[in-house]
Design a protein around this motif. Sequence first.
Motif, PDB file in Angstrom:
ATOM      1  N   ALA A  40       0.844  -1.185   0.000  1.00 14.87           N
ATOM      2  CA  ALA A  40       0.000   0.000   0.000  1.00 14.87           C
ATOM      3  C   ALA A  40       0.883   1.241   0.000  1.00 14.87           C
ATOM      4  N   LYS A  43       3.669   2.203   2.700  1.00 14.23           N
ATOM      5  CA  LYS A  43       3.879   1.044   3.569  1.00 14.23           C
ATOM      6  C   LYS A  43       4.854   0.072   2.921  1.00 14.23           C
ATOM      7  N   SER A  62      -4.397 -11.396   8.405  1.00 10.48           N
ATOM      8  CA  SER A  62      -5.329 -10.366   7.966  1.00 10.48           C
ATOM      9  C   SER A  62      -6.226 -10.821   6.812  1.00 10.48           C
ATOM     10  N   LYS A  86     -12.009  -5.514   1.869  1.00  8.21           N
ATOM     11  CA  LYS A  86     -12.107  -4.363   2.770  1.00  8.21           C
ATOM     12  C   LYS A  86     -11.268  -3.217   2.204  1.00  8.21           C
ATOM     13  N   PRO A  87     -11.578  -1.986   2.558  1.00  9.94           N
ATOM     14  CA  PRO A  87     -10.755  -0.859   2.086  1.00  9.94           C
ATOM     15  C   PRO A  87      -9.276  -1.026   2.425  1.00  9.94           C
ATOM     16  N   GLU A  88      -8.978  -1.652   3.531  1.00 14.81           N
ATOM     17  CA  GLU A  88      -7.579  -1.843   3.915  1.00 14.81           C
ATOM     18  C   GLU A  88      -6.867  -2.886   3.066  1.00 14.81           C
ATOM     19  N   ASP A  89      -7.572  -3.562   2.182  1.00 17.66           N
ATOM     20  CA  ASP A  89      -6.946  -4.471   1.233  1.00 17.66           C
ATOM     21  C   ASP A  89      -6.413  -3.720   0.013  1.00 17.66           C
ATOM     22  N   THR A  90      -6.700  -2.442  -0.082  1.00 18.09           N
ATOM     23  CA  THR A  90      -6.227  -1.637  -1.208  1.00 18.09           C
ATOM     24  C   THR A  90      -4.705  -1.606  -1.244  1.00 18.09           C
ATOM     25  N   THR A 119      -8.121  -1.751  -5.717  1.00 18.96           N
ATOM     26  CA  THR A 119      -8.665  -0.639  -4.949  1.00 18.96           C
ATOM     27  C   THR A 119     -10.048  -1.025  -4.449  1.00 18.96           C
ATOM     28  N   SER A 122     -15.051   2.196   0.053  1.00 14.30           N
ATOM     29  CA  SER A 122     -15.939   1.977   1.210  1.00 14.30           C
ATOM     30  C   SER A 122     -17.363   2.402   0.898  1.00 14.30           C
TER      31      SER A 122
END
Length: 122
Positions: A40, A43, A62, A86-90, A119, A122
């Motif tokens: 990401a 990160k 995760s 989930k958005p955090e998988d972007t 992407t 949400s």
Amino acid sequence: QVQLVESGGGLVQAGGSLKLSCATSGRTATSYTMAWFRQAPGKEREFVAAISRSDRTYYADSVKGRFTISRESATNAVYLQMNSLKPEDTAVYYCAAGSSGPTVVAGRYDYWGQGTQVTVSS
């Protein structure tokens, strides 16, 4: 030598699904441990899933229960089925191949694809 080309990324709503593909050429995918990593913005690259030469699978906590890694010998391809996104998988998702056993350490993999963007809105 092995070449890896990812495909299947895109934009999806939270709760949706995508299936990533990793096409391999050169030595067959069954000769290597195959893995998916993701990175990401801002990160470090992180381990997502791996499949050993004996088809044992390993997952990051995760994604456990949501993602499935698989290998198809006939097409020499590796897949990552991603459900309940989930958005955090972007992230940009990368396919990797390595001669050693499955590991979460990116540096232990010898070959990498160019990545495919996923992407999740949400």
